[in-house]
Design a protein around this motif. Structure first.
Motif, mmCIF file in Angstrom:
data_model
loop_
_atom_site.group_PDB
_atom_site.id
_atom_site.type_symbol
_atom_site.label_atom_id
_atom_site.label_comp_id
_atom_site.label_asym_id
_atom_site.label_seq_id
_atom_site.Cartn_x
_atom_site.Cartn_y
_atom_site.Cartn_z
ATOM 1 N N ASN A 103 0.859 -1.176 0.000
ATOM 2 C CA ASN A 103 0.000 0.000 0.000
ATOM 3 C C ASN A 103 0.897 1.229 0.000
ATOM 4 O OD1 ASN A 103 0.935 0.234 2.637
ATOM 5 N ND2 ASN A 103 -0.946 -0.579 3.543
ATOM 6 N N LEU A 104 0.331 2.423 0.154
ATOM 7 C CA LEU A 104 1.152 3.618 0.066
ATOM 8 C C LEU A 104 2.117 3.762 1.243
ATOM 9 C CD1 LEU A 104 -1.161 6.374 -1.472
ATOM 10 C CD2 LEU A 104 0.623 5.010 -2.573
ATOM 11 N N ASP A 105 1.729 3.281 2.430
ATOM 12 C CA ASP A 105 2.672 3.301 3.551
ATOM 13 C C ASP A 105 3.902 2.454 3.225
ATOM 14 O OD1 ASP A 105 1.282 5.032 5.160
ATOM 15 O OD2 ASP A 105 0.269 3.464 6.312
ATOM 16 N N PHE A 106 3.673 1.327 2.588
ATOM 17 C CA PHE A 106 4.797 0.505 2.152
ATOM 18 C C PHE A 106 5.651 1.273 1.148
ATOM 19 C CE2 PHE A 106 6.587 -2.011 -1.274
ATOM 20 C CZ PHE A 106 7.346 -2.963 -0.605
ATOM 21 N N MET A 107 5.001 1.989 0.232
ATOM 22 C CA MET A 107 5.733 2.643 -0.834
ATOM 23 C C MET A 107 6.672 3.728 -0.314
ATOM 24 S SD MET A 107 5.181 1.131 -3.652
ATOM 25 C CE MET A 107 6.111 2.324 -4.605
ATOM 26 N N ILE A 108 6.216 4.533 0.641
ATOM 27 C CA ILE A 108 7.118 5.587 1.108
ATOM 28 C C ILE A 108 8.273 4.996 1.902
ATOM 29 C CG2 ILE A 108 5.798 6.131 3.201
ATOM 30 C CD1 ILE A 108 6.700 9.096 2.681
ATOM 31 N N ASP A 109 8.019 3.899 2.617
ATOM 32 C CA ASP A 109 9.129 3.233 3.318
ATOM 33 C C ASP A 109 10.098 2.591 2.337
ATOM 34 O OD1 ASP A 109 8.091 4.011 5.729
ATOM 35 O OD2 ASP A 109 7.306 2.044 6.286
ATOM 36 N N GLU A 110 9.562 2.031 1.254
ATOM 37 C CA GLU A 110 10.433 1.412 0.260
ATOM 38 C C GLU A 110 11.262 2.468 -0.465
ATOM 39 O OE1 GLU A 110 11.825 -2.232 -1.544
ATOM 40 O OE2 GLU A 110 10.774 -1.687 0.314
ATOM 41 N N ARG A 111 10.682 3.621 -0.693
ATOM 42 C CA ARG A 111 11.456 4.717 -1.273
ATOM 43 C C ARG A 111 12.603 5.105 -0.350
ATOM 44 N NH1 ARG A 111 10.075 7.385 -5.656
ATOM 45 N NH2 ARG A 111 11.175 9.254 -4.958
#
Length: 535
Positions: free
Chosen positions: A462-470
């Motif tokens: 989800n988007l929380d995952f995406m900002i952490d992955e960035r």
């Protein structure tokens, strides 16, 4: 080591005369040529082109402490360094130990004001780029080139130079739009010493988008230009960044447009470097992943720019591990804030090549910002080649700063696709497409030596995952502030980090800090400029 053939120390006198009146510039080198001398030959045009590119890496025509921005210190006005400070030290990624250094304490404590010298340096250096670009464009019209007896293939190549300079000017305005939310607007059609009208984000967005769309067909194809010069992919990348952040900039989402530009960049032939860390070494100019870099060379471009600051800064105060990176080090200048370290918590990151921090006996918490023994240190960047050969200088590094690279494009595409298909900040929607998952997992496999041990499924993304992955993929590469703002985790958000808002455990601050204030000196010099709200 690579040769930086296009960065010349000579910058035309006309360049110094054409800068906007909100800053003064001085020619400090007797070798500076007059416009008629410089622009009389094809080689002179390339030297002038080098001046436009060189302003992103150099500060002046002398040694590392020289600056052609009168009254502004070289250390607080180098483009890459200022950009990195503003996008990194103001976030959860890093702290700078030596708070007596001008302007740093206010940035990392989120207490900056319109008198901060680093803000003045960034504003002035970026607008100097606009001025230098405008001067080149004035001198390179087809009519003027022809009148100087330059024809044929030489004239055609100067046309490519001209289009590249338009992209560099657009990039300068992009940074002004992102950081300050406004800028004095000046083009080659304006007279010298013109006090430009103030353009807001919508006006800047429209200008940059129009300019880049017009010029992209006339740029060299991706990966066909000489190293260090931009091509179509660089211009497409600026547009992709603008479209991803369009909701912030102009209040209108443009996620489909972002996906389209990302796809164009990906189709340009860039390939992930097999070894993640090779993107951050002294010979990273050979990486098939880097789209555009800020060049650094231990002999030719000696200055305290982004990678020199990062690599020397990441050397630990007690570890004295500069020999690991081919530098002497700055005595523990940079450390990691706790929250960025925690992005790598969990067994899934045990073999992740992106997890380069060194803990040792260090505490993870930083209770005193000036204590260089607190907080973990990073080992991501190096002044050694992939083969382990140290750069030619132990202070000024050979490592280019990776401004844009393919991995970022993959993550941008995935985020834009998810947002287009319904994912929102704070929501739990898992709508990553097969294509997006493929891009995310390509990075995860690369980070794990080609093994799919840490690959994710749609239900995990989800988007929380995406900002952490960035953060895991792109930390310390100058994207974090922009990302946090887009995810509503910066000003006005409820995500805290160590020393956010000048509190050890972090505290929220208002959304007015999502743009920086215009420097007092710049407003005083140009009555068309107005201060941002809250400052």
């Amino acid at each position: 080591m690579k040769k930086i053939n296009f960065i010349y120390i000579l910058i035309a006198t006309a360049v110094f005369q054409s800068c906007t009146s909100d800053l003064d510039v001085v020619a400090e080198d007797s070798r500076v040529l007059t416009p008629n001398e410089l622009f009389s030959t094809p080689q002179g045009y390339k030297q002038a082109l080098g001046g436009v590119y060189g302003n992103l890496s150099l500060t002046g025509t002398g040694d590392a402490g020289s600056s052609f921005l009168q009254g502004i210190d070289a250390g607080t006005s180098q483009f890459g360094r200022c950009m990195w400070y503003l996008q990194t030290l103001t976030t959860d990624e890093a702290v700078w130990t030596y708070e007596n250094d001008e302007g740093v304490a206010e940035l990392q404590r989120n207490t900056w004001s319109s008198s901060n010298p680093i803000l003045l340096g960034m504003f002035s250096r970026t607008m100097a780029e606009v001025a230098i670009a405008n001067d080149f464009l004035r001198q390179s019209t087809p009519e003027l080139v022809a009148s100087r007896g330059i024809t044929g293939a030489d004239a055609t190549e100067i046309t490519f130079y001209r289009n590249e300079v338009k992209v560099l000017r657009a990039f300068a305005y992009y940074n002004m739009m992102d950081l300050f939310g406004k800028a004095p607007f000046i083009t080659e059609n304006d007279p010298l010493n013109f006090r430009g009208p103030q353009y807001d984000r919508q006006q800047l967005f429209t200008f940059i988008e129009t300019e880049l769309k017009e010029v992209i067909p006339n740029l060299k194809a991706a990966r066909t230009n000489e190293y260090g010069r931009l091509d179509k992919a660089m211009a497409q990348m600026i547009l992709a960044k603008m479209y991803l952040n369009a909701q912030v900039y102009i209040g209108t989402p443009k996620y489909a447009e972002c996906m389209a530009k990302c796809s164009e960049v990906i189709a340009g032939g860039y390939v992930l470097k097999t070894n993640y860390l090779d993107n951050f070494k002294a010979d990273n100019n050979t990486s098939s992943e880097l789209i555009f870099t800020l060049q650094s060379d231990g002999v030719k471009t000696q200055n305290y720019g982004a990678t020199t600051i990062i690599i020397n800064g990441q050397v630990g105060a007690t570890e004295s591990n500069g020999s690991d990176f081919g530098v002497g080090g700055f005595g523990g200048a940079l450390r990691l804030r706790k929250q960025i370290v925690e992005k790598f918590d969990g067994s899934q990151f045990d073999t992740d090549a992106r997890k380069t921090y060194l803990a040792g006996a260090r505490p993870i918490d930083i209770t005193e910002l000036s204590n260089g023994t607190q907080g973990y240190i990073l080992r991501k960047f190096s002044n050694k080649t992939a083969a382990g050969v140290a750069g030619v200088n132990s202070t000024f590094v050979d490592t280019d700063f990776p401004l844009f690279r393919l991995a970022d494009v993959y993550l941008m595409y995935a985020e834009a696709q998810m947002r287009k298909d319904g994912a929102t900040n704070g929501g739990t929607s898992t709508v990553a497409s097969t294509q997006s998952l493929g891009y995310i997992n390509a990075l995860r496999q690369r980070a794990n030596n080609g093994v799919a041990v840490a690959n994710v499924t749609q239900s995990q993304v989800n988007l929380d995952f995406m900002i952490d992955e960035r953060a895991r993929e792109l930390h310390w590469e100058g994207h974090r502030r922009q990302d946090l703002i887009r995810f509503n985790k910066y000003g006005g958000g409820n995500y805290n980090w160590a020393w956010k808002g000048n509190i050890a455990n972090g505290t929220s601050f208002g959304s007015t800090l999502n743009v920086f204030p215009l420097p007092n000196a710049s407003i005083s010099a140009n009555p068309n400029l107005t201060q941002n709200p809250g400052y």
